[in-house]
Write an enzyme that holds these catalytic residues in place. Sequence first.
Site, PDB file in Angstrom:
ATOM      1  CB  SER A 130      47.150  -5.203  32.488  1.00  0.00           C
ATOM      2  OG  SER A 130      48.038  -5.153  31.627  1.00  0.00           O
ATOM      3  CG  HIS A 163      42.850  -0.951  22.612  1.00  0.00           C
ATOM      4  ND1 HIS A 163      44.150  -1.160  22.894  1.00  0.00           N
ATOM      5  CD2 HIS A 163      42.186  -2.092  22.675  1.00  0.00           C
ATOM      6  CE1 HIS A 163      44.606  -2.290  23.433  1.00  0.00           C
ATOM      7  NE2 HIS A 163      43.310  -3.049  23.338  1.00  0.00           N
ATOM      8  CB  CYS A 168      43.921   0.476  26.178  1.00  0.00           C
ATOM      9  SG  CYS A 168      44.819   1.502  24.946  1.00  0.00           S
TER      10      CYS A 168
END
Lengths: 601, 368
Positions: free
Chosen positions: A313, A356, A369
């Site tokens: 991420s 989310h 997300c």
Amino acid sequence: MLEIRRIFERRLLLLQLIGLLLPLLLAARLLDLQWIQHRGLLEKAERNRVNIVPVPPTRGEIVDRHGRGLAVNHISWRLTLIPERVEHLEATLKRLQGMLGWSNARLRRLRARIRRARPDRPVLLADKLDWSQAAPIAARLYAMPGVDVRVGTHRFYPFGALTSHLIGYLSLAGPEDVRAGVLPTEKVGRSGVERLFEDRLHGKPGAQYEEVDAHGRRVDVFKRIPPVMGQRVRLALDARLQQAAARALGDRAGAVVALDVNTGEVLALLSQPGFAPNRFITGLETEQWQAWVNDPRHPLLNRALQAAFPPASTFKLLVGLAGLRRGAPLATASTQCEGFLELADRKLRCWKRTGHGRVNLHKAIVESCDVYFYELGDQLGMPAISEEAARWGFGQHTGIRLGPEATGTVPGPRKRAGRRWRHWFRGETMITAIGQGEVTATPLQLARFAAAIANGGRLLAPNLLADAPPRVTRALDVSPAQLAIIRRAMRDVVANPHGTAHAALRGLPWPAAGKTGTAQVIAKAQDVKGSDAKTLSYLHRDHAWFVGFAPVDKPRIAFAVFVEHGGHGGSAAAPVAAALLRAAAAESKQAQPLASRERAR
Amino acid sequence: MMDTLKRMDAVLLLCLACLAALGLTTLYAAVHQGGLHLWHRQIIYWLTGMAGFLAVCFTPLRAAGLLAWPAYALALLALALVPLVGQVQMGARRWLDLGAFHVQPSELMKWALMLALAHWFASRDAASKKNAAVAVAMIAMPAGLIIIQPDLGTTLVLAAAGAVMLVAAGLPWRWAAGGLGLMLAALPFVWQHMHAYQKQRVLTFLNPQSDPLGAGYHVIQSMIAIGSGGIFGKGFLHGTQARLHFLPEQHTDFIFAVLAEEGGFVAASVLLLLYVVMIARILAIARRAATRFGSLICIGVATIFTLYAAINIGMVTGVLPVVGVPLPFVSYGGSALLTMLLALGLVMRVAIESRGRVYWQRPGSPLA
């Protein structure tokens, strides 16, 4: 006159002639030796008499930015042997074995070393002897011609494994080094800083011209060329940061890189597990080397720059930047995260199964997300992502030159499939957009990326030396407003209670900004229940990342923390960053007086 | 008394004095590091030897004639005893232990043979088959005994000295050539019966570099010493090869290398010149000797000196194999110096007894 007298007189004359001829012949031979061959024989006489003993230089010390010794020299005694001066090699070696307690294996190695060496030059038998070992040998040198004990220095690494990958290690000069002018008894840097700055650290050997007699005993020293000391190398490193990071990492494998945001100075560069560099100094036992090479945890691998991992991420920062720069519609809009994204027959999941809800770029970074970035990546396409990655230095050497650096991988604009090129499938692009699949990066590259975000887009080459002018690899054309959006999101990763690193980095003296990452090691079926770290075997556990900078408003330090098979970025990697930043803040309070004292000295 | 002293050959005496000075100086350089006791001892040998020299000068030559045969017989007996009761050194049995001191009978034999041959041919012509045959037997017996010791060097010196005296006594050239051919034919046989160390020496001589740290070491180091001395030398006591002991046996067999290293070609030439003058002078005395006995003694002494000097210098300069032969009047060693001074005394006595230009006029001699 009598006949017999005449014969006698004739023969006497003949003898007289011979008596003259013989000395003439001998005189001719003398002239041959003393006039014609004089130069060559004089040289031989000099070579007989003069023993040029090389005097090894003292290796320069390596210190951290505050002058703490990272590689220093300790006084010790070195035992050498000149093969051609030894009368009974086997007896001499056996005797030394008795005095120093060598193993038979070691004796075999020494014999091999002596066989390979030049017979007229000293061969190193042992160094790092203390006085209690050296004194008995020194007292019996008269009985062991060709053996010598001289005082010298040996390398010592006060921080041991902590700096092992960064500083590297030394080993005995090999044939190539000797050809390049290094003495066969000297040590040469084989990795890390020891190797990178070998020229500066090494110094130049001097020589002692000794007159020796036919038994090789020193009669006189008539000329001395002092060795040139190696230069001291002051690294940008802060040993305290390194220590703090190591302590926080504990016995987990991983890497921590900290850079000065503005100069690119390497403040910490840690890879765990490390090795014991001091073991190299006495001549590493083969078994120890083999053990390190075969260790499944790879202690000799510098994870900070020699290995590339999926950035996970943390890569979303880059995709976000690409989206902003390219004006992707989603970058300034929002999407709905239901916990997954359906793509044809596949279902791409968000890490948060419940979804989310409404997500824009800011929230997508703060809460990491996946669905948002699947869509953003899909809008950008692989070529845009790979171009942006290349802009920020991924897939390239950083220029630290510390051993064989991994470049990591950046997916090309197109993929080679068999013999043909084809465009990326959308699914591949989406997975890449969350830092999985086709992209890998080293912790050093990510730290540099974070530094560039913090300093307004200047991509710096990591600088190992203190006070060296910054080297800018590339000044990126990036809009400050867009960078600010990313920075704000990174701040809220820490500051926002929903941020993925909020728990770990709360209440630091320096408010930090960053991005977590949790890299899947294997493509595990996303639907398997209970895929949390604890139930998985170690090697299948996720890698944890935390990449960022601090302090938020006036960034000074950028960092990348990588915990191999550590689990979640927020829970495994972020606390290490917290420890690092606490140490950095503490150092900056004390460092000012310390640094000025250093300069005053 | 004064008459005898006045009749001494001044040139020969001067030569001897110069050799003594040069020899002792060189020896000093060779031994000064290990202490001077060897040097002091050599001075005592010189003094003793000079006393012997003078004693011989005042003894009529007839005494030498009387002593010739008993000396030869004694030396031969001693040589014959060596294989039975001799001392072994370095694989060779050469020495007889006489309690207080050791005697090397082969050394004695050289001089005894020279005297005996001189006496044998004093009144005989070597052109007679019988006379020549007896002389050859006189040479062959000790030579055979010495070669089985074994001592090749001394055997060769002995045989060569004997041969030269035979030639001087008028041995026809045909016979001499025949004898030489016979000896050459015997060479392979001799080689087969040589000791391993002797073969090694000859092989090393042929190629000293084949074993630079072993058998060839001595010669290589001495050639380095001599060559590095150059024309003017490294200076007294400044020869590195000598001072640092790279030069082996530097006070005995290899002392010439010390001289040539520190004094260079100049000093070495001076020594050669002294030898040349001395030998020429001895041969001149041989020419004007009153008796054939005296002439032949002079020729024998000159031959042995020449052989010693040439073999020694040839050896240290690497043109001859290593044979243990001293450098006359220079090498350290009492017995060699003593015998050479006594021999020189004989020569001087021949000079003293010679009168004007009337040769070999001993009354009653068939040769007169």
